[in-house]
Structure formats: C-alpha cells, structure tokens
Write a protein that holds these residues in place. Sequence first.
Motif, short mmCIF file in Angstrom:
data_model
loop_
_atom_site.label_atom_id
_atom_site.label_comp_id
_atom_site.label_asym_id
_atom_site.label_seq_id
_atom_site.Cartn_x
_atom_site.Cartn_y
_atom_site.Cartn_z
N THR A 129 20.50 2.06 22.81
CA THR A 129 21.57 2.51 23.68
C THR A 129 20.99 3.51 24.68
OG1 THR A 129 23.18 2.29 21.92
CG2 THR A 129 23.81 3.68 23.77
N ILE A 130 21.36 3.36 25.95
CA ILE A 130 20.94 4.33 26.93
C ILE A 130 22.19 4.94 27.57
CG2 ILE A 130 18.73 3.21 27.38
CD1 ILE A 130 19.85 1.96 29.84
N CYS A 131 22.02 6.13 28.13
CA CYS A 131 23.17 6.81 28.71
C CYS A 131 22.91 7.06 30.19
CB CYS A 131 23.39 8.14 28.00
SG CYS A 131 24.67 9.15 28.79
N ILE A 132 23.91 6.78 31.01
CA ILE A 132 23.81 7.15 32.42
C ILE A 132 24.78 8.29 32.68
CG2 ILE A 132 25.28 5.15 33.01
CD1 ILE A 132 24.05 5.28 35.84
N ILE A 133 24.25 9.38 33.26
CA ILE A 133 25.10 10.53 33.59
C ILE A 133 25.32 10.53 35.10
CG2 ILE A 133 25.35 13.04 33.49
CD1 ILE A 133 23.48 13.12 31.17
N ILE A 134 26.57 10.41 35.51
CA ILE A 134 26.86 10.42 36.94
C ILE A 134 27.73 11.64 37.26
CG2 ILE A 134 26.68 7.92 37.22
CD1 ILE A 134 29.74 7.79 37.19
N PRO A 135 27.63 12.13 38.51
CA PRO A 135 28.37 13.34 38.86
C PRO A 135 29.87 13.11 39.00
CG PRO A 135 26.58 12.93 40.43
CD PRO A 135 26.74 11.70 39.61
N HIS A 157 33.42 8.18 44.39
CA HIS A 157 32.64 7.37 45.32
C HIS A 157 32.15 6.10 44.63
CE1 HIS A 157 32.22 11.31 47.49
NE2 HIS A 157 32.78 10.50 48.38
N HIS A 158 32.42 5.00 45.30
CA HIS A 158 32.13 3.69 44.74
C HIS A 158 30.64 3.51 44.45
CE1 HIS A 158 33.12 -0.41 43.90
NE2 HIS A 158 32.18 -0.85 44.70
N PHE A 159 29.79 4.26 45.15
CA PHE A 159 28.35 4.13 44.97
C PHE A 159 27.95 4.22 43.50
CE2 PHE A 159 24.39 6.70 44.53
CZ PHE A 159 23.50 5.67 44.76
N PHE A 160 28.48 5.22 42.79
CA PHE A 160 28.08 5.39 41.40
C PHE A 160 28.55 4.23 40.53
CE2 PHE A 160 27.73 9.82 42.95
CZ PHE A 160 26.40 10.00 42.67
N ALA A 161 29.70 3.64 40.90
CA ALA A 161 30.18 2.46 40.16
C ALA A 161 29.19 1.30 40.33
CB ALA A 161 31.57 2.06 40.65
N THR A 162 28.64 1.15 41.54
CA THR A 162 27.69 0.06 41.76
C THR A 162 26.38 0.33 40.99
OG1 THR A 162 26.75 1.02 43.78
CG2 THR A 162 28.64 -0.44 44.05
N VAL A 163 25.97 1.59 40.92
CA VAL A 163 24.76 1.90 40.15
C VAL A 163 24.98 1.56 38.67
CG1 VAL A 163 23.17 3.73 39.41
CG2 VAL A 163 24.05 3.72 41.76
N ILE A 164 26.16 1.91 38.16
CA ILE A 164 26.47 1.60 36.75
C ILE A 164 26.37 0.09 36.52
CG2 ILE A 164 28.29 1.60 34.99
CD1 ILE A 164 29.28 4.25 36.19
N SER A 165 26.93 -0.70 37.44
CA SER A 165 26.85 -2.16 37.31
C SER A 165 25.41 -2.62 37.19
CB SER A 165 27.45 -2.88 38.52
OG SER A 165 28.77 -2.53 38.69
N GLY A 166 24.56 -2.07 38.06
CA GLY A 166 23.15 -2.44 38.04
C GLY A 166 22.47 -2.07 36.74
N VAL A 167 22.78 -0.87 36.24
CA VAL A 167 22.20 -0.41 34.98
C VAL A 167 22.67 -1.33 33.84
CG1 VAL A 167 22.25 1.44 33.25
CG2 VAL A 167 21.95 2.00 35.66
N MET A 208 19.49 -0.13 42.79
CA MET A 208 19.01 1.17 42.34
C MET A 208 19.22 1.33 40.83
SD MET A 208 20.13 4.80 43.99
CE MET A 208 18.84 5.27 45.13
N GLY A 209 20.43 0.96 40.36
CA GLY A 209 20.73 1.05 38.94
C GLY A 209 19.85 0.12 38.12
N GLY A 210 19.66 -1.09 38.63
CA GLY A 210 18.83 -2.07 37.91
C GLY A 210 17.39 -1.58 37.78
N LYS A 211 16.89 -1.02 38.88
CA LYS A 211 15.51 -0.51 38.88
C LYS A 211 15.37 0.66 37.90
CE LYS A 211 12.40 -1.40 41.37
NZ LYS A 211 11.28 -2.32 41.05
N ALA A 212 16.37 1.55 37.90
CA ALA A 212 16.32 2.71 37.00
C ALA A 212 16.32 2.24 35.54
CB ALA A 212 17.51 3.64 37.26
N ALA A 213 17.17 1.26 35.23
CA ALA A 213 17.23 0.75 33.86
C ALA A 213 15.90 0.11 33.47
CB ALA A 213 18.37 -0.26 33.72
#
Lengths: 339, 339
Positions: free
Chosen positions: B64-70, B74-84, B301-306
């Motif tokens: 399990t991994i955790c993503i912490i968003i501020p 803003h929709h940007f963070f939702a798209t990053v979550i999708s990628g992760v 961005m999210g995919g790359k981070a994951a």
Amino acid sequence: MKRKVTLKQIAKELDVSISTVSKSLRNSLEISEDTRQKVQAFAKLYNYKPNNIALSLKNKKTKTICIIIPEIIHHFFATVISGVEHVANENGYNVLVCLSDESFDKEVINMEMLANGSIDGFIMSLSKETQQKKDFHHIVEVINQGMPVVMFDRVTNEILCDKVIIDDNLAAFNATQHLIDKGFKKIALISTVDYVSVGKLRTEGYIKALKNNDIKIDENLILKIEDTENFEEAIAGLLANNDIDAIFAVNELFAVTAIKEANKLGKKVPEDISIIGFTDGIISKYSSPSITTVSQNGVKMGGKAAKMLIERLEAEEEDEEQYRTEVIETELVERESTK
Amino acid sequence: MKRKVTLKQIAKELDVSISTVSKSLRNSLEISEDTRQKVQAFAKLYNYKPNNIALSLKNKKTKTICIIIPEIIHHFFATVISGVEHVANENGYNVLVCLSDESFDKEVINMEMLANGSIDGFIMSLSKETQQKKDFHHIVEVINQGMPVVMFDRVTNEILCDKVIIDDNLAAFNATQHLIDKGFKKIALISTVDYVSVGKLRTEGYIKALKNNDIKIDENLILKIEDTENFEEAIAGLLANNDIDAIFAVNELFAVTAIKEANKLGKKVPEDISIIGFTDGIISKYSSPSITTVSQNGVKMGGKAAKMLIERLEAEEEDEEQYRTEVIETELVERESTK
C-alpha cells in the motif's frame, strides 16, 4: 524485499473473482467446498493472512477513520470529504480517503486492507459496480467484526447501519416542479442508469412531478447515461432530436455539457432553454451562465456522517438496534441558467 | 473505549507546536532539553507511543502506498491521483489518499500515523504552510527510517529524494510568449504568493518572457493572491483598475474567475481580453468560453511518481546516491479564451 500475495493475485491465479477469494478465505457457505479448499490452500502456500494485525490491535484505538468515495471527478464528494475532515479533526480524529473508482473489487480490497486495525471505522458511498452486483458481503463482514460503518448518498437497504442521505426523490420533484411553475412543458431529464440508486430516485421524482401536473411522460426526453465516456454525444443527440424548453440534469457535469451542446446548436441558455443541475460545485458556480442547481450540502452530509461514526465509536455500550438514517435538507440555488 | 493520546493533544496540553512534540519525542537536539523532558514525560504518562507498530511490522510489506495532497479543490490533484492509482494497481499496490488541507500540522500527523508500518512509501506534494515554514523534519524522519518518499509538483531542494516536477518557469515563459506573439502588450499575471514554490517559478517565467521582449514590467499588472477566500474581489479590482489586453493565470480557478469578472465589466473573452490558464481540468474544458491552458499532465505526473516509488520499493539494493528528478513536459492546449 519480501513480497506479500494480494487478494487480487490469488483471484487472478485461480481465475476466480476477488469476491470469491474473499468469501472463501472466510469459509462462506456461498462458495463451493472445492473452491474454498483451493483458495485456502493457495493462500496458505503464499502466506496470505487476512486481517493478520487485527489480533494484536484489538481494543487499540487508532483515532483514524476512513472515507471511501467512488470517484473524485464530481465536486460533491470533495465537499463531503471537507465536512468529514472538519468534524473528525475537531474530535481529534484523522481521516484517510480511499477511492473505489466505481469498482467493486477496489472497494473490497480497500476495506479488507484497512479493517485490520489500521482504522476505527468507515464512512462510505457505494461504487456503481457494487450497486449493480448487489454484493455487500465485504461491508457485512466489517460490521460483524464490530467496526462501525456509516453510509452516505449511495446507500442500500440491504445493510443495517447508520446512513446519511438526501431525499433525492423529493429534491428532483421540487426541481422539476420549479421548471413547471415557470411555464415549461417540454422538460427533458438527463440522468444516470437506474442501478445507481440516486439516479433512479431522481428519475422517479422527475416523473412524479410531471404526472402530478398532468404532463405526458415523453420517453424521448429521458436520457439515461450509462457510460460517462460518451455523455457529450448522448446529450448532443437529445438536444438535436427533440424540441426541449427546459432540462433537469442529475449532476453538474451533465448540466454544463447541456449548456455547451445547446450553444453549438445555436440555442441560448436561459433564453431558449432553462437548465437546472444537481450538486452545488465549482462548475455550477463558475460556468457562464452560472447554473441553477439543487444543493446537496455535501459539507453538512460529511459532517453529519462523521458525527454519527464518532458517536458510535465513543459510545459506552453498543446499541445496534438503533441505527439511524439522517436526511439532509436540499435547497434550490437559483442562478443564471433558468429564466 | 480506551483513548489514545495524540500528538495534537500533547501539543495543546503543553502549549507547544506539533513539530516541537514530534521532534522532542525523537530526542532532536533542536529542542531544548527542558522541553524534550517535559514532552517525553507527558507522552509516557499518557501512554503515547510513536511508531509503536513499526517493530512488529519491520520487513513486512503492505503493498500500500499513500499520496498526500494539499487540497482537492483544484482538479490537478485529482488527475495526479488517477495516474498514481493506475500505475499502482497495475503493479498490485493499493493507494491511500491523505489531505494535508494546506496545513503543516496535518501533514506531520498524517505522516506520523502512516509511517508506522501501515504503508510502504509516500508520494507527496507540500502544503502551503510547510513551504512557508520551511520545516521538513517529518519528511526527513520518514526517509531516515528507510521509507521512500517521492515528491511531486510542490517540492523542495532541502530534501534529497526522488521528485517529479514540470518546468514551471519554462511553462509560464511559453504561455506568456504565446500571448506576446499574438501581439498583446498589456499582459497581466494572476499568481499566488511567492512562498508557494510553483507560484514563484511561474511568476519568474512570466517576467522573463516580458523582459526578453523588451516589455516593461508593470507591477500593477501582477496580482499575487494570498487568501483564496477573496480572490474574486482581487481579480475584479485588477480588471477594473487597469487597461489589460491579456491575462496569464496560474490556475484554472483564477482563469475562469477572470472571465466572469471581465464579463461583469462588459468586457468579452476573447474579443477584448485573451486568457491563458494553468491546469487542464474540467473547469477549463467546460467553461464558456473554454479556456486555453498549460496542461501539466497530472495523470502522467502521478504515474511517473508511482513508478519511481515502486521501483525503489522493489529494488534489490538501496541506491540512495541516485535520486532522480523527472521533468514532465507541459503543452499549451489552445481553446476559445485566446484570440
């Protein structure tokens, strides 16, 4: 690093569903003995241990609650999270957010993973797939283990637990009646397919309002969108092929898309078509024209759900007989998209 | 039910910051001996045990991994979550989402809570308050414990770890240059205050483009928004008091608000003012007119981070010397808000 086998890997390896694996590991009689033995043997071989931290953590409180939401595209769920966070933090609780991504399997996996002592309780809204399958065993399991669950928005009568809902039927009835009162006769509905509980209830409210006012139900004016991928085309088709003077849409993405597609056909909102949406999110607020909408008050809904969960967590005695369903009031926020 | 004392309660009780409590419990020499002793005594008295599950779970992988968003407005963070989610699920990992709500304390609390063996690693974007305080001890701690962290978007040079960023400076330079190429001379900037790292970089890119083209920097045309509560008023003021022919806004909420406030002043977009936003979210896509924007490609961005996090989790050997910073390409998506 040592790998741990997951529910998903077992399911893939044995070519059965995640639900079957989960039920087999719990020795559910719903599953054939043969399958149960196969799954259990495989799980043992690869050292899969469901809830293996649970024992050491029994009676240990984590002061953390988890909210499981189906998706984050619709702003509504973001507002519910805010409400949950606010009340939880006030009471010294942390909040984890899980996404089921409208997937039954991910809902099961997330609950399995966290029901092992990582958190104290769940707040959740059902995924579309779970509503379609009507398979709620993972939620029943968690509740039977003594972990409280509060459901909100997309709930089911098949689970006994605390719930927070809006009266979707009444909210849709009132929105449609508002359009009828303004003199509109050709009112279209843009809804979701019926297995999404709130979509079904909102459709019923729309139909009830038309019937109450002796307006004939025209099936051509009722669009039930299955696949969110193609909703723009579906809405364009509805507008191009019918003579419509008003629209009630069950979410803000459908409402704002109706505005854009109407513009493309040379029809102006609200001059030619009035539109009422559902959910008072940033799209409704910032679109041009801004959108008249049914406000679900997601912050209030989330706050109420957190309050109910924390009360149950901190209750001296268990009081399972008295599960409550709280109904949050909705209101119509009038903006520029209606005449 | 037995209560567990939290970091927050200790901080409140002793009237010190959460950061001080956290550092004292780890015996950090940054904190005076007196305070350390007081905090440790209090924690002992109330049975606070930081990372008390960690020992039993050492070497145990949770997948399990955790993503912490501020924040989630803003929709940007939702798209990053999708990628992760996408890349994590493909690799058999589950994802938890935590919100810091732009708060330093909540960032610290979330990391403390999860770094105890509940998850394998973090993907995170810094809260505004953390960037302002420049206090990163909680992240250093987690990394020192051997738990990998990948930072994205809002990162800091003060932490050595894998990072995924866009070239904010270049993206802003290109967007501004695009407006200059179209012949605009009076180009306003709507940005955030400078302690938000991306806001600062985007402001620098804007200024660089103007200077490169010998356009005088007019401080009146640069709006740095501190408090998101009043940004509508601030943007209305910028538009009312200045002669502006184009705007570069550092997020889509500022861009769509500029459209609405321009309309109120009788100015049309793009006829009278051209606008470029940042982030290709649902507001940009569905607003009328739709908004020309710098696409950050949050999913990528999210995919790359994951991918970076999972590679580090599954690496045979630790390779701390080779932390990488990946730069995701941005692109300008031209829509209706620019001439």
